[in-house]
Design an enzyme around this catalytic site. Sequence first.
Site, PDB file in Angstrom:
ATOM      1  N   SER A   1       0.736  -1.265  -0.157  1.00  0.00           N
ATOM      2  CA  SER A   1      -0.165   0.088  -0.046  1.00  0.00           C
ATOM      3  C   SER A   1       0.864   1.020  -0.088  1.00  0.00           C
ATOM      4  O   SER A   1       2.067   1.241   0.395  1.00  0.00           O
ATOM      5  CB  SER A   1      -0.904   0.144   1.250  1.00  0.00           C
TER       6      SER A   1
ATOM      7  N   TYR B   1      -2.194  -0.476  10.451  1.00  0.00           N
ATOM      8  CA  TYR B   1      -2.013  -0.855   9.000  1.00  0.00           C
ATOM      9  C   TYR B   1      -0.997  -0.220   8.259  1.00  0.00           C
ATOM     10  O   TYR B   1      -0.356  -0.986   7.699  1.00  0.00           O
ATOM     11  CB  TYR B   1      -3.446  -0.200   8.300  1.00  0.00           C
TER      12      TYR B   1
END
Length: 260
Positions: free
Chosen positions: A144, A157
Site C-alpha cells: 500500500s 495498518y
Amino acid sequence: MSRRLETASNIWLTGASSGIGEALAKQLATHGHRLIVTGRRKEPLDALVNQHPSQLLAAPADTTSKSDLEALKDSLGHFGDLDMAILNAGTCEYLEIAEYDSRVIEANMITNVVGTARSLDIALPALRATRAKGKPATLVIVSSSAWWFPFGRAEGYGASKAALTYFAHALRADLAAEGIDVVVVSPGFVKTPLTDRNDFPMPFIISAEDAAHRIVKGLEKGKTEIAFPRRFTWLLKALGALPQGLVDRMAASMARNNHS
C-alpha cells in the site's frame, strides 16, 4: 525492469474472494492466464471459477494458517509450473487511540505481514522449481502507499504495510541471484469491502476494476514497482519528503480534524 507477464501464465493469487483480488482474477483470466485462486471464503471463489471454469481453480485457505497453506500446496501445480505468485491477501483495521488496544496492531501484522510470509513457504519452492527449468518466475506482493505518510488511526495498518514493503524489497535483493523477480504493488484508496467501512474522505479513490487493470498493465510492461493512482502517490511522496517537524504538524492536524 522485470520480465514481462507472459501470455497463458500459471498464477497463484491470494485474497481473491473480494476487492482487488477478485477483480484481478477476472482480468487475468480474460487475458488468457490460468489461476489458482485463494481466499478464506469458498463461495465467492466458486463463483469466480464458474465464470472461467477452464482457467481457474479454487483453493480456499486462510493465509495466516500454516496447515491451510500446506494442504493446498499441491494445487499450485494444477496447471503446470507456477510462473507467478501474487500475494494480495490483506486486512485493514484502524486504531482508536483513546481506546488503545495492541490487538489492532497484531491483527494487521498477522494478516498483512505474517500471512504473506507464510504464503511464501509454499510459493517460493514452486517458483524455484520453475526457475530450475530455465523459465521466468515472478513474485508479486501487494502492499500500500498508506505508509508513506503517518495517518492518524493507521498505526497498525501503516506499520504492517511498511514492514511488508521492506520485506519485499529485501526479498528482491536476495532472490536476484536466483533470477526470481519481485514486484511491489502500492495502491492508494481503492473501493473494496474494506474501504467501504471507512468513515473519512478518500481522495482519488478508484474502483477495484481500475486497480486490477493498472496492476495487469504494470506486470505486462515488466515494472518492478506499480503505484497508483499517480496523483495520489506523488502527493504522498511529496508530503513525506517534507521536514519531519512539518510532517508531524500536518499529520496531527489531520488526526484532530478526523477525530472531530
